[in-house]
Design an enzyme around this catalytic site. Structure first.
Site, short mmCIF file in Angstrom:
data_model
loop_
_atom_site.label_atom_id
_atom_site.label_comp_id
_atom_site.label_asym_id
_atom_site.label_seq_id
_atom_site.Cartn_x
_atom_site.Cartn_y
_atom_site.Cartn_z
N LYS A 1 6.19 37.55 32.81
CA LYS A 1 5.29 36.48 32.24
C LYS A 1 3.87 37.28 32.21
CE LYS A 1 6.03 32.72 34.09
NZ LYS A 1 6.47 31.78 34.98
N ARG B 1 2.05 31.01 39.70
CA ARG B 1 3.33 30.97 39.02
C ARG B 1 3.96 32.17 39.12
NH1 ARG B 1 2.95 29.00 32.88
NH2 ARG B 1 5.29 28.22 33.21
N GLY C 1 13.58 28.87 36.68
CA GLY C 1 13.42 27.95 37.40
C GLY C 1 13.88 28.45 38.51
N MET D 1 12.58 30.82 40.77
CA MET D 1 11.33 30.92 41.74
C MET D 1 10.47 29.85 41.40
SD MET D 1 11.08 35.02 41.73
CE MET D 1 10.99 35.27 40.00
N ARG E 1 8.26 34.96 25.74
CA ARG E 1 9.03 36.03 26.27
C ARG E 1 10.16 36.04 25.27
NH1 ARG E 1 11.03 32.16 31.35
NH2 ARG E 1 11.81 30.50 29.97
N HIS F 1 16.14 22.86 32.00
CA HIS F 1 16.43 23.75 33.15
C HIS F 1 18.12 24.08 32.82
CE1 HIS F 1 18.86 24.90 36.91
NE2 HIS F 1 17.82 25.82 36.92
N ARG G 1 53.16 51.18 30.31
CA ARG G 1 53.80 50.93 31.62
C ARG G 1 55.48 50.70 31.34
NH1 ARG G 1 49.59 47.20 31.00
NH2 ARG G 1 47.83 47.42 32.65
N GLU H 1 44.37 59.00 40.18
CA GLU H 1 44.18 57.52 40.62
C GLU H 1 44.25 57.84 42.34
OE1 GLU H 1 47.65 55.32 39.59
OE2 GLU H 1 48.89 57.09 39.28
N SER I 1 44.39 61.02 32.51
CA SER I 1 43.73 59.53 32.43
C SER I 1 43.41 58.95 33.79
CB SER I 1 44.93 58.64 31.73
OG SER I 1 44.79 57.31 31.74
N THR J 1 41.71 53.87 37.34
CA THR J 1 40.72 53.36 37.92
C THR J 1 40.88 52.05 39.08
OG1 THR J 1 39.66 52.22 36.40
CG2 THR J 1 38.66 54.29 36.93
N ASN J 2 41.96 51.49 38.66
CA ASN J 2 42.46 50.31 39.43
C ASN J 2 42.73 50.95 40.98
OD1 ASN J 2 42.06 48.64 37.49
ND2 ASN J 2 44.16 48.49 36.95
N CYS K 1 42.60 54.28 31.88
CA CYS K 1 43.55 53.13 31.68
C CYS K 1 43.42 51.97 32.72
CB CYS K 1 44.71 53.75 31.34
SG CYS K 1 45.49 54.41 32.87
N TYR L 1 38.30 58.75 25.60
CA TYR L 1 38.51 57.42 25.20
C TYR L 1 38.75 56.72 26.45
CZ TYR L 1 43.40 58.46 27.00
OH TYR L 1 44.50 58.83 27.84
#
Length: 902
Positions: free
Chosen positions: A27, A96, A105, A107, A340, A456, A580, A767, A786, A789-790, A854, A874
């Site tokens: 702002k 403000r 809205g 703050m 803005r 809002h 899988r 993994e 590969s 990441t789970n 993956c 990838y």
């Protein structure tokens, strides 16, 4: 944060610019920018975010702040020719908030600072309008009481409603000066009773307390919740803007409004916004009085309207984007209070980006940065079936598009409670306020009977991508009785309603949905460029085409069968990153797996494997045909054995009952013994993945043979199979070496038997933390990595995903321990560090090592940027996430190129 003695904490609007958002907040930076452009901005100054950080860290404002504020206040008083708090002609200011990122809205704001029992009469005389002065004073007491002193806002609202009821009027503009004088007395009594102190009459005390209140509002529950929702860092702090007041509540020739340079819901050019005569700015945003469309201002005050249109064009051209503008007209004089870059819906984002390219304001690279994968995902949600039979309840303003269906709830607490129980809900309010944020997040959509596109509810819903219909005046919302009435129809809490944020229509009951046109485009059922192509689809097509041209990351699919593979290919998949194989062992084949597990002899085991082989081979032939010419990564059997065996409790009961009847089944008895033998307390860390292949002789060999024979058959049919075999859950290179030696032998046998040369790559999933840490060794035996990441997230954090997400993740998110679930967006500091290490070490051993991911993070927008940064080749994700991953891969490449050029 420690205080620097030479640090400057206050900047006049003439000293800043839009590039100082970190210091001046959005702002303050934009007020400075408009001042620099010569636009009519009321004079003022900004207290920096650095001052806020000192205050929040130490509990008190910087020592130098008071003197700096005094100096800038004196300069402002000199410029305006009046003093703060003087009795005859007082200077009034607004206080403000203004963080770097827009938090609409969330703050605090206090208007009319400087009014007191004495100065209110001076303001009345100076303005020649006693009602205006007392209206301004009652607003100050009300806002100060709620914002600064923490008094419950409903106490003031109830008193205001009682004053209107006593006068037999429905809107506050019908209260005269005498009514407002009485109301000020009532408000001051509320302050004295609830706060234990009198309303402060000293103007400087009002100012200082208001500044502290704005600082404190950075850490209110609603502000913290909003930051978590929008992933805004919590250590930025807020600036405070002190601006000389201009008044929209001086009569019919005054007013306040919010304008957009384009429609934030659709992106179309035109005159969009709301205007409210004889009002102050908070009245518009709060939605407590229904506004008139901005276009009506032309008839009300043509000179101000024409000036505003010119300024809007100036701002959009200068910012090269949709601008959201707040303005006030004081007796025919237009003043700009804020601008803005405006929040917009997903559809508007794509349309506006391409429109600005066509206007020559931005290039394609910048257009790509103006949209996000989250927005594209929103566009792929279903919409209501226009041909369905419906019961229309009413119509409001289409504030944020989408098709939302749920049970009616009338407060945020119920919305959250029911949502956590699995219910889909629609939050219905007269108007929302910042305290409704948690309920808005929990809801499928928001419906209000008051307010417009700049209320809002509308602004926050658009920012979150939530469906929203506002200002549905036909609906009589009674939150106390938890019901909504439309004519003779009564909707009780729990009744199902449907809202269409694209048309503003509200329906009783559940309206069926149909696929999004964007999904139809990706599936090839709608062609951008055709005569009947929707302009949104055309905009998506243009941006996606550019993203595909510039991205480095390839995008593959997680798919286990030919049907999913073909769908993924239509969505733009460049191969399969995860097939899988365990999904191929379910259903009717489960009995064959049981036979394999129960086998007591080599002959029984080989018989079971021989029965499974042709079925596996058939699956792979169909898959390789569907993805012909593209890589397919097949993961060998990974899950723990308990997933293929009966539940130990159910089986025990079945055997016990059979024994009591003396008709026990021999197979059940053997199966129960096997289940007991293989039972594990934590099967996700037990006998699974490569361990299973090493313990059950021939299992992985059977799968490799099925893959190799299917690939050979496809190749001999003039196909182009490109197959990669992935060994799961490897923790040490020795495991991989043993399996690979067996696999190479099987492949050689198939090549000899079929007369086909097969180029089958063999690699592994990373993994486990140990695999990541010893990646240099594992790369000696792997042709590709590969990242799973789970599981990597589970093992790094020590989380069992199926348990923790339901048990304590909600508390962790609420307490700010997580900004987002680490299963949703990759934990860059922990899990990400291991990925980065494994990439570096793996390629040090094998420079041509192919690298992918993956896990579900492969389709998460923020995670895709991380994978681009660390150098993966990838990402792989579910078919419906492929367009999102393609877009974000393009954005990551364009962003990196832009950073390099800077």
């Amino acid at each position: 944060m420690s205080e620097n003695k030479d640090q400057k904490f206050v900047y006049d609007f003439t000293e800043g610019n839009r590039d100082l958002k970190d210091l001046l907040g959005g702002k303050g930076a934009n007020l400075a920018e408009m001042t620099n452009l010569g636009l009519p901005v009321p004079p003022g100054f900004t207290i920096t975010t650095e001052a806020c950080k000192v205050y929040l860290d130490s509990g008190s404002a910087p020592a130098a702040l008071r003197d700096e504020v005094s100096a800038h206040l004196a300069a402002l008083e000199s410029k305006m020719g009046k003093k703060l708090g003087q009795s005859d002609d007082p200077l009034l200011v607004s206080v403000r908030s203004g963080a770097k990122f827009s938090m609409p809205g969330m703050m605090d704001t206090v208007l009319n600072i400087g009014l007191s029992d004495e100065s209110v009469t001076g303001l009345a005389a100076q303005a020649g309008n006693e009602r205006f002065a007392w209206d301004s004073y009652r607003r100050l007491v009300q806002m100060f009481g709620k914002t600064v002193l923490g008094i419950e806002g409903e106490l003031f609202e109830d008193a205001l409603d009682e004053a209107k009821a006593a006068k037999k009027v429905t809107v506050d503009t019908d209260l005269d000066a005498a009514d407002l004088k009485k109301l000020v007395k009532v408000f001051k009594k509320i302050v004295a009773k609830e706060a234990g102190r009198e309303f402060p009459q000293d103007a400087r005390e009002q100012l200082d307390l208001a500044v502290e209140a704005v600082f404190n509002s950075w850490n209110t529950d609603r502000a913290k919740l909003y930051r978590r929702q929008e992933r805004i860092p919590s250590d930025l702090g807020t600036a405070v803007n002190i601006c000389s007041m201009v008044f929209g509540n001086l009569g019919p020739d005054s007013g306040t409004g919010v304008a957009f340079t384009r429609d934030p819901a659709s992106g179309h050019a035109g005159v969009y916004g709301d205007y409210l005569q004889n009002a102050q700015g908070e009245d518009v945003v709060a939605g407590i009085r229904n506004t008139v469309p901005l276009a009506d201002l032309e008839a009300i005050d043509k000179a101000s309207y024409d000036q505003l249109m010119t300024i809007m064009t100036t701002l959009e051209t200068h910012y090269k984007d949709l601008c959201d503008i707040e303005f006030t007209i004081e007796r025919g004089q237009l003043w700009m209070l804020q601008t803005r870059v405006g929040k917009r819906t997903a559809g508007a984002a794509f349309r506006i980006a391409t429109q600005l390219v066509d206007q020559g304001l931005i290039d394609e690279a910048e257009a790509l940065q103006r949209v996000t994968g989250h927005q594209l995902a929103q566009l792929m949600f279903p919409r209501f079936d226009e041909g369905a039979k419906t019961e229309l309840l009413g119509r409001g303003i289409a504030a944020s598009p989408g098709a939302a269906v749920g049970k009616a709830v009338f407060d945020s607490y119920t919305a959250v409670k029911w949502s956590r129980s699995g219910e889909k809900v629609i939050l219905i309010r007269r108007e929302t306020n910042p305290d409704d944020l948690d309920g808005m997040i929990a809801s499928e959509g928001i419906l209000t009977s008051r307010g417009g596109k700049t209320s809002h509810a509308a602004v926050v819903a658009r920012g979150m991508g939530k469906t929203c219909v506002c200002g549905a005046e036909e609906l009589d919302v009674d939150t106390k009785r938890r019901r909504m009435t439309v004519g003779e129809t009564v909707i009780e809490e729990g009744d199902v309603v449907s809202i269409d944020g694209s048309t503003g229509k509200v329906y009783l009951g559940e309206v069926p949905v149909v696929p999004s046109p964007v999904v139809e485009y990706f599936e090839g059922r709608m062609h951008a460029g055709a005569d009947d192509a929707d302009e949104l689809v055309a905009a998506v097509h243009r941006i996606m085409a550019y993203a595909d041209r510039v991205r480095r990351l390839r995008v593959r699919a997680n798919a286990d069968n030919a049907e999913d593979a073909l769908r993924a290919r239509r969505f733009g998949a460049q191969g399969i990153g995860l097939c899988r194989t365990e999904h191929m062992f379910l259903g009717e084949r489960r009995e064959m797996v049981e036979r394999l597990i129960l086998a007591d002899t080599d002959e029984e085991r080989e018989g079971a494997l021989a029965a499974l082989l042709p079925l596996q081979k058939k699956d792979f032939i169909e898959l390789f045909e569907a993805m012909d010419g593209l890589p397919v990564t097949v993961r060998l059997l990974d899950p723990p054995l308990h997933e293929f065996l009966p539940d130990i409790t159910e089986l025990s009961v079945r055997v016990a009952l059979a024994e009591s009847r003396k008709d026990a089944n021999e197979n059940d008895l053997r199966l129960l013994q096997a289940v007991h033998k293989l039972h594990e307390q934590n099967p996700m860390l037990g006998l699974r993945g490569v361990r299973l292949g090493l313990v059950i002789p021939g299992l992985f060999a059977m799968q490799v043979r099925a893959i190799a024979e299917a690939a050979a058959e496809r190749a001999n049919a003039k196909g182009d199979p490109r197959v990669e075999i992935m060994i799961p859950l490897v923790g040490t290179v020795q495991e991989l070496e043993i399996v690979r030696e067996e696999a190479d032998a099987v492949i050689a046998e198939v090549e000899a038997a079929t007369g086909t040369t097969l180029k089958l790559a063999i690699g592994t999933m990373i993994e486990l933390p140990r695999a990541a840490l010893t990646a240099a060794q594992i790369a000696e035996a792997a042709q590709f990595f590969s990242f799973g990441t789970n599981d990597l997230t589970q093992t790094v954090w020590g989380f069992s995903r199926d348990d923790v997400e339901a048990s304590f993740f909600t508390a962790y998110l609420e307490k700010g321990i997580f900004g987002v679930s680490p299963f949703e967006t990759i934990d860059k500091d922990g899990v990400g560090s291991l990925v980065r290490h494994a990439v570096k070490q793996g390629r040090a051993t094998r420079p041509d090592l192919k690298l992918g991911v993956c896990g579900e993070h492969g389709g998460d927008p923020e995670s895709v940027h991380f994978f681009h940064e660390v150098g993966l080749d990838y990402v792989s994700c579910s078919p419906f996430r492929i367009p999102v991953a393609r877009l974000e891969a393009g954005r990551a490449a364009a962003e990196a190129k832009g950073s390099d050029s800077r």
